[in-house]
Scaffold this motif. Structure first.
Motif, short mmCIF file in Angstrom:
data_model
loop_
_atom_site.label_atom_id
_atom_site.label_comp_id
_atom_site.label_asym_id
_atom_site.label_seq_id
_atom_site.Cartn_x
_atom_site.Cartn_y
_atom_site.Cartn_z
N ALA A 180 0.72 -1.03 -0.05
CA ALA A 180 0.11 -0.11 -0.01
C ALA A 180 0.63 1.23 -0.02
CB ALA A 180 -0.85 -0.04 1.34
N PRO A 181 2.02 1.39 0.98
CA PRO A 181 2.82 2.49 0.81
C PRO A 181 3.38 2.90 -0.63
CG PRO A 181 3.16 1.38 2.69
CD PRO A 181 2.38 0.45 1.72
N VAL A 182 3.47 1.81 -1.31
CA VAL A 182 4.43 2.18 -2.54
C VAL A 182 3.29 2.43 -3.70
CG1 VAL A 182 5.42 0.91 -4.63
CG2 VAL A 182 5.79 0.22 -2.12
N ARG A 183 2.05 2.04 -3.50
CA ARG A 183 0.90 2.60 -4.30
C ARG A 183 0.41 3.97 -4.08
NH1 ARG A 183 -0.57 -2.77 -3.31
NH2 ARG A 183 -2.13 -2.14 -1.85
N LEU A 184 0.48 4.32 -2.76
CA LEU A 184 -0.09 5.58 -2.39
C LEU A 184 0.66 6.65 -2.36
CD1 LEU A 184 -2.57 3.84 0.32
CD2 LEU A 184 -3.18 4.51 -1.84
N PRO A 188 8.41 10.89 -4.90
CA PRO A 188 9.72 11.53 -4.45
C PRO A 188 9.41 11.39 -2.99
CG PRO A 188 8.46 13.05 -6.06
CD PRO A 188 7.75 11.83 -5.93
N VAL A 189 8.21 11.10 -2.38
CA VAL A 189 8.38 10.87 -0.82
C VAL A 189 9.26 9.50 -0.78
CG1 VAL A 189 7.10 10.31 0.99
CG2 VAL A 189 6.56 12.08 -0.41
N LEU A 190 8.85 8.47 -1.54
CA LEU A 190 9.34 7.23 -1.50
C LEU A 190 10.87 7.07 -1.71
CD1 LEU A 190 6.58 4.88 -3.28
CD2 LEU A 190 7.04 4.93 -0.84
N GLN A 198 15.83 5.08 -5.86
CA GLN A 198 14.64 4.95 -6.54
C GLN A 198 14.29 3.51 -6.89
OE1 GLN A 198 15.05 7.15 -10.05
NE2 GLN A 198 15.08 9.24 -9.00
N MET A 199 12.91 3.52 -7.05
CA MET A 199 12.42 2.03 -7.38
C MET A 199 11.89 1.91 -8.80
SD MET A 199 13.78 -0.49 -5.04
CE MET A 199 12.63 -1.85 -4.98
N HIS A 200 11.89 1.08 -9.44
CA HIS A 200 11.47 0.87 -10.91
C HIS A 200 10.95 -0.49 -11.07
CE1 HIS A 200 12.63 4.73 -11.98
NE2 HIS A 200 13.65 4.36 -11.20
N SER A 201 10.11 -0.80 -11.72
CA SER A 201 9.60 -2.32 -12.04
C SER A 201 9.26 -2.56 -13.27
CB SER A 201 8.22 -2.52 -11.00
OG SER A 201 7.17 -1.41 -11.40
N ALA A 202 9.06 -3.69 -13.68
CA ALA A 202 8.58 -4.25 -15.14
C ALA A 202 7.78 -5.59 -15.03
CB ALA A 202 9.86 -4.17 -16.03
#
Length: 241
Positions: A180-184, A188-190, A198-202
């Motif tokens: 939930a924290p990642v989605r909400l 920049p806060v994360l 930074q975090m990225h996904s695929a």
């Protein structure tokens, strides 16, 4: 060097100067709490687990040349050499991380390990068809998609026909409350909460398509926890044709 890679280099050079072992593996507390010996032992354990997985998947690599992409302070570079690879190349964009890697590398592994600064968006420092195994974990997740897509293509270029590239990429936030924290929270806060990481996904479909387009095949996609409990993550076993 400019653009997204310059941003990555600045971030990880600063982390390499302040607390390189914690930045590479945040399991220990901030502020130099990692013991170098224990830090390196985690790398050997991780490599042993990966090699066991590859054996079970029927694709044991030749113990010739291995590449540790985004090697940081050399945790996995040393692990690959200790596991029996004849030559291991640790590549990183951060000079401060490489300085720490050379400092903590055990003397008995020094003749088989080489640390290379790479500030390009490709791996032109590594010849085509020259590597038996590429391994990288907790690295591509910190790169914008334009960068990690290019490096995946490069993995397939540098690996010998039949050789392997094994890498970890998050697929997205974990389901339910964990993610939930990642989605909400705003990105920049994360990033601030992760001290600049930074975090990225695929998605697995995208990653498999990139490997196929680069001339490789995806052998297995394994569940993985390297990105932490807030992310769904996978370890990809891929092979060059």
């Amino acid at each position: 060097m400019d653009g997204p890679l310059a941003d990555v280099a600045r971030r990880w050079t600063a982390l390499g100067a302040s607390d390189p072992m914690w930045a590479a593996l945040t399991d220990s507390g901030r502020g130099g709490q990692w013991d170098a010996g224990e830090f390196l032992r985690t790398g050997r354990a991780e490599i042993d687990a990966v090699l066991d997985l590859l054996r079970r998947r029927g694709c044991t690599p030749v113990l010739g040349t291995a590449l540790d992409f985004g090697c940081g302070p050399g945790r996995l570079t040393a692990g690959l050499a200790a596991a029996g690879f004849e030559r291991v190349i640790g590549v990183d964009v951060s000079p401060t991380m490489l300085e720490k890697a050379r400092e903590v590398l055990p003397t008995e592994l020094a003749d088989r390990c080489e640390f290379v600064l790479n500030t390009a968006t490709d791996l032109s420092v590594v010849p085509t068809d020259s590597v038996d195994l590429v391994y990288t974990c907790r690295v591509l997740q910190h790169m914008p998609p334009t960068l990690f897509r290019g490096y995946l293509r490069e993995f397939m270029r540098i690996v010998r026909p039949g050789g392997l590239a094994v890498f970890q990429v998050p697929a997205g936030p974990a389901p339910g409350l964990a993610g939930a924290p990642v989605r909400l929270l705003p990105a920049p806060v994360l990033t601030r909460l992760r001290e600049g990481m930074q975090m990225h996904s695929a998605s697995p479909a995208e990653v498999s398509r990139l490997i196929a387009d680069a001339g490789g095949v995806t052998v297995a996609i394994e569940e993985d926890r390297s990105a932490g409990p807030r992310w769904s993550s996978h370890l990809y076993v891929t092979q060059a044709r």
